[in-house]
Design an enzyme around this catalytic site. Sequence first.
Site: not given
Ligand code: G3P
Ligand code: MG
Length: 248
Positions: A12, A39, A41, A54, A114
């Site tokens: 993440h 993953e 952002d 993020h 994302e």
């Molecule tokens: O993509 C899944 C997850 O990253 C969504 O939540 O707030 O960590 O971007 P967040």
């Molecule tokens: Mg995310």
Amino acid sequence: MKPWPYPLWLAHRGAGKLAPENTLAAFRLGAGFGFRAFECDVKLSRDGEAFLLHDDTLERTTSGSGSPDSQDWSELARLDAGGWHSPAYAAEPLPRFAQIAAFCQANGCALNVEIKPCPGEEARTGAAVAREAARLWAGTLPPLLSSFKPEALAAARDAEPALPRALLLDELWDDWPEVAESLGVVAIVTNWRLMDRALIERLHGRGWRALVYTVNDADVAERLVADGIDGIITDAVDRLGPQEGRRP
Ligand code: G3P
Ligand code: MG
């Protein structure tokens, strides 16, 4: 269902707990723990550069302030995106999306991008990230584009229809299946608390893969794997993941 080319485990924010989130340092750390999928952002600077961040503002994870979509990349590129985490990462820069593409390709890693638009930037960000992803990954396994924002996914679909898309759900709002259908998604990514065997079977029945964020508990991961989950996004790269021997 069509074959699913992405690994089960995804780190993440590029393994962004032990290293500063959404930086190249975090990707390096995650790869060191054996992760082969990440993953992250992605959003846009004022002048349209796709980069990793993020939040809607710069304060929490950089030395800057204010909204990133009101600053050009030349200004954002000078910020420290690591010192907030720990002294060892001071002066770590914000990475451009293109740098992350290069890292993933050099290390044989898959990516879940994302699309995380600043408010009001949904369509512009979705289209730009999709176009950049198609260019950067041409001829290789493309990144999975996901978003909580249907408008961003619609723009991504219109810009690059061949790229795989996933709808992110923090709650099961009323007409999410119809919206997912209209967006032509290949997967649904939910908060892990929403996911169980029944939902996984329901998604699979419609031809959609089932992924979850953010699982940091071994028992939860084990239950989801037994239920047939297709992807698990985790912060706990030192405790969970591919080296744990579940499946690559
Ligand atoms: O993509 C899944 C997850 O990253 C969504 O939540 O707030 O960590 O971007 P967040
Ligand atoms: Mg995310």
